[in-house]
Design a protein around this motif. Sequence first.
Motif, PDB file in Angstrom:
ATOM      1  N   GLY A  84       0.809  -1.213   0.000  1.00  0.00           N
ATOM      2  CA  GLY A  84       0.000   0.000   0.000  1.00  0.00           C
ATOM      3  C   GLY A  84       0.840   1.261   0.000  1.00  0.00           C
ATOM      4  N   LYS A  85       1.931   1.248   0.750  1.00  0.00           N
ATOM      5  CA  LYS A  85       2.775   2.443   0.825  1.00  0.00           C
ATOM      6  C   LYS A  85       3.501   2.700  -0.488  1.00  0.00           C
ATOM      7  CE  LYS A  85       3.324   2.453   5.833  1.00  0.00           C
ATOM      8  NZ  LYS A  85       4.232   2.439   7.000  1.00  0.00           N
ATOM      9  N   TRP A  86       3.816   1.654  -1.237  1.00  0.00           N
ATOM     10  CA  TRP A  86       4.424   1.845  -2.554  1.00  0.00           C
ATOM     11  C   TRP A  86       3.414   2.491  -3.499  1.00  0.00           C
ATOM     12  CZ3 TRP A  86       3.964   0.577  -7.691  1.00  0.00           C
ATOM     13  CH2 TRP A  86       5.125   0.633  -8.484  1.00  0.00           C
ATOM     14  N   VAL A  87       2.186   2.002  -3.463  1.00  0.00           N
ATOM     15  CA  VAL A  87       1.137   2.578  -4.303  1.00  0.00           C
ATOM     16  C   VAL A  87       0.948   4.053  -3.992  1.00  0.00           C
ATOM     17  CG1 VAL A  87      -1.352   2.542  -4.782  1.00  0.00           C
ATOM     18  CG2 VAL A  87      -0.071   0.392  -4.637  1.00  0.00           C
ATOM     19  N   PHE A 138      -1.220  -6.801 -17.341  1.00  0.00           N
ATOM     20  CA  PHE A 138      -0.706  -6.789 -15.975  1.00  0.00           C
ATOM     21  C   PHE A 138      -1.831  -7.039 -14.971  1.00  0.00           C
ATOM     22  CE2 PHE A 138       2.807  -3.522 -17.231  1.00  0.00           C
ATOM     23  CZ  PHE A 138       3.496  -4.519 -17.906  1.00  0.00           C
ATOM     24  N   GLU A 139      -1.539  -7.843 -13.954  1.00  0.00           N
ATOM     25  CA  GLU A 139      -2.454  -8.051 -12.842  1.00  0.00           C
ATOM     26  C   GLU A 139      -1.905  -7.364 -11.594  1.00  0.00           C
ATOM     27  OE1 GLU A 139      -4.588 -12.315 -13.650  1.00  0.00           O
ATOM     28  OE2 GLU A 139      -2.584 -12.357 -12.762  1.00  0.00           O
ATOM     29  N   LEU A 140      -2.813  -6.958 -10.711  1.00  0.00           N
ATOM     30  CA  LEU A 140      -2.442  -6.292  -9.461  1.00  0.00           C
ATOM     31  C   LEU A 140      -2.792  -7.205  -8.293  1.00  0.00           C
ATOM     32  CD1 LEU A 140      -3.273  -4.036 -11.645  1.00  0.00           C
ATOM     33  CD2 LEU A 140      -3.317  -2.484  -9.702  1.00  0.00           C
ATOM     34  N   GLU A 195      -7.914  -1.898  -0.230  1.00  0.00           N
ATOM     35  CA  GLU A 195      -8.647  -0.636  -0.373  1.00  0.00           C
ATOM     36  C   GLU A 195      -7.808   0.416  -1.087  1.00  0.00           C
ATOM     37  OE1 GLU A 195      -9.756   0.419   3.566  1.00  0.00           O
ATOM     38  OE2 GLU A 195     -11.254  -1.184   3.765  1.00  0.00           O
ATOM     39  N   VAL A 196      -6.501   0.420  -0.836  1.00  0.00           N
ATOM     40  CA  VAL A 196      -5.608   1.374  -1.494  1.00  0.00           C
ATOM     41  C   VAL A 196      -5.485   1.065  -2.982  1.00  0.00           C
ATOM     42  CG1 VAL A 196      -3.204   2.158  -1.631  1.00  0.00           C
ATOM     43  CG2 VAL A 196      -4.303   1.913   0.599  1.00  0.00           C
ATOM     44  N   ILE A 197      -5.420  -0.220  -3.326  1.00  0.00           N
ATOM     45  CA  ILE A 197      -5.224  -0.635  -4.711  1.00  0.00           C
ATOM     46  C   ILE A 197      -6.508  -0.509  -5.533  1.00  0.00           C
ATOM     47  CG2 ILE A 197      -4.625  -2.595  -6.203  1.00  0.00           C
ATOM     48  CD1 ILE A 197      -2.841  -3.635  -3.923  1.00  0.00           C
ATOM     49  N   ALA A 198      -7.652  -0.768  -4.919  1.00  0.00           N
ATOM     50  CA  ALA A 198      -8.921  -0.898  -5.647  1.00  0.00           C
ATOM     51  C   ALA A 198      -9.258   0.271  -6.572  1.00  0.00           C
ATOM     52  CB  ALA A 198     -10.064  -1.129  -4.659  1.00  0.00           C
ATOM     53  N   PRO A 199      -9.071   1.537  -6.160  1.00  0.00           N
ATOM     54  CA  PRO A 199      -9.482   2.642  -7.036  1.00  0.00           C
ATOM     55  C   PRO A 199      -8.742   2.705  -8.370  1.00  0.00           C
ATOM     56  CG  PRO A 199      -9.171   3.410  -4.777  1.00  0.00           C
ATOM     57  CD  PRO A 199      -8.618   2.033  -4.846  1.00  0.00           C
ATOM     58  N   TYR A 200      -7.627   1.998  -8.498  1.00  0.00           N
ATOM     59  CA  TYR A 200      -6.844   2.069  -9.726  1.00  0.00           C
ATOM     60  C   TYR A 200      -7.414   1.171 -10.824  1.00  0.00           C
ATOM     61  CZ  TYR A 200      -3.390   4.724  -7.144  1.00  0.00           C
ATOM     62  OH  TYR A 200      -2.768   5.701  -6.399  1.00  0.00           O
ATOM     63  N   GLY A 254      -8.161  -1.806 -13.362  1.00  0.00           N
ATOM     64  CA  GLY A 254      -7.299  -2.776 -14.023  1.00  0.00           C
ATOM     65  C   GLY A 254      -7.670  -4.193 -13.631  1.00  0.00           C
ATOM     66  N   ARG A 255      -6.720  -5.091 -13.774  1.00  0.00           N
ATOM     67  CA  ARG A 255      -6.949  -6.510 -13.495  1.00  0.00           C
ATOM     68  C   ARG A 255      -6.663  -6.794 -12.018  1.00  0.00           C
ATOM     69  NH1 ARG A 255      -4.801 -10.252 -18.413  1.00  0.00           N
ATOM     70  NH2 ARG A 255      -5.813 -11.794 -17.064  1.00  0.00           N
ATOM     71  N   GLN A 256      -7.633  -6.463 -11.187  1.00  0.00           N
ATOM     72  CA  GLN A 256      -7.508  -6.672  -9.744  1.00  0.00           C
ATOM     73  C   GLN A 256      -7.639  -8.160  -9.414  1.00  0.00           C
ATOM     74  OE1 GLN A 256      -7.635  -3.987  -7.165  1.00  0.00           O
ATOM     75  NE2 GLN A 256      -7.372  -2.421  -8.726  1.00  0.00           N
ATOM     76  N   THR A 257      -6.963  -8.582  -8.354  1.00  0.00           N
ATOM     77  CA  THR A 257      -7.035  -9.970  -7.909  1.00  0.00           C
ATOM     78  C   THR A 257      -7.198 -10.024  -6.395  1.00  0.00           C
ATOM     79  OG1 THR A 257      -4.670 -10.308  -7.424  1.00  0.00           O
ATOM     80  CG2 THR A 257      -5.365 -10.542  -9.733  1.00  0.00           C
ATOM     81  N   ARG A 258      -7.405 -11.224  -5.886  1.00  0.00           N
ATOM     82  CA  ARG A 258      -7.380 -11.481  -4.445  1.00  0.00           C
ATOM     83  C   ARG A 258      -6.165 -12.333  -4.096  1.00  0.00           C
ATOM     84  NH1 ARG A 258     -10.218  -8.082  -1.418  1.00  0.00           N
ATOM     85  NH2 ARG A 258     -10.521  -9.640   0.221  1.00  0.00           N
ATOM     86  N   TYR A 259      -5.088 -12.166  -4.856  1.00  0.00           N
ATOM     87  CA  TYR A 259      -3.836 -12.831  -4.527  1.00  0.00           C
ATOM     88  C   TYR A 259      -3.072 -11.998  -3.500  1.00  0.00           C
ATOM     89  CZ  TYR A 259      -4.693 -15.547  -8.775  1.00  0.00           C
ATOM     90  OH  TYR A 259      -5.244 -16.345  -9.731  1.00  0.00           O
ATOM     91  N   PHE A 260      -2.395 -12.705  -2.605  1.00  0.00           N
ATOM     92  CA  PHE A 260      -1.638 -12.044  -1.541  1.00  0.00           C
ATOM     93  C   PHE A 260      -0.302 -12.763  -1.356  1.00  0.00           C
ATOM     94  CE2 PHE A 260      -0.353 -12.070   2.964  1.00  0.00           C
ATOM     95  CZ  PHE A 260      -0.124 -10.721   3.137  1.00  0.00           C
TER      96      PHE A 260
END
Length: 289
Positions: A127-130, A146-148, A182-187, A189-195
């Motif tokens: 999140g801090k990198w984003v 690209f996937e996120l 939550e930080v990534i979601a607004p961007y 693209g190809r969102q995932t639930r990978y962690f």
Amino acid sequence: MYGVPGAAAGPARLRRVVGLVHPGRELAGASSAVPSTGVTPGVPSNSVSTPPVVVATVPGTTPIGARARVVDHGPRSGARVALTFDADMTDGMLASLRAGRVKSYANLRILDLLEREQVPATFFLTGKWVQRYPDVTRRIAGNPRFELANHTYGHAAFTADCYDLPRLPVDELAGDVAKTFEVIAPYGGRQTRYFRFPGLCHDAAALDALAPLGVTVVDGDVVSGDPFATAWKPLVRAVLDHVRPGSVVIMHVTEANAAMTDEALPHILAGLRERGLVPAPLSEVLVGG
């Protein structure tokens, strides 16, 4: 980070939990609900039925409440491999940027190469990198290849004895990961639930803490060793000596902490081609084919 001087980083470190994902199981879609057709079964209708409702499933979604599943690779059939890039960011890294000791933790040369050669990749973002690199995040999200994915909020450890990273209390683990989504979601693209856990460090308590989030934990079976590397050739050997169909390759996009990755990447891509292996999004590699 994996490859810190003095720390073991190899297959033994990776094999905390192994879970081969097979087609048709959780990663192909978490929902088992039957799509609605708009017609009640057994009841005649004179009207035209509505088309089936197709519910899109975010890759990596798993049943909420179950212990988070861990995978290191996909099925060994086919020719696909996943190139994954971690985007670490700690408070110490942010301090180095503010003080001018480090120029950048975002390696744009990696993005340039992947875009130029139209290579799919999956980025595990903190999140801090984003928040530090919103324009770069938009660039990643805007590329359909690209996937996120999620790499925690501030790259803190989820277990003890994890590469000297500061440790989060167990009761804060789920909140940290949820905040990052939550930080990534607004961007978009190809969102995932990978962690991915920092340092690939996890235990039963950490996996149980993620149960409310419905995620899939992705380790990897090929560790490039790029953090703090001083030469690119060992990275190429580390990848090409171990990569196989279904492999998940771990690299970093953090430039100052992984300065050799962009030099190694063209040779890695060439070696994959020579072996008949094709980079693909992580979601496609994990379901095989």
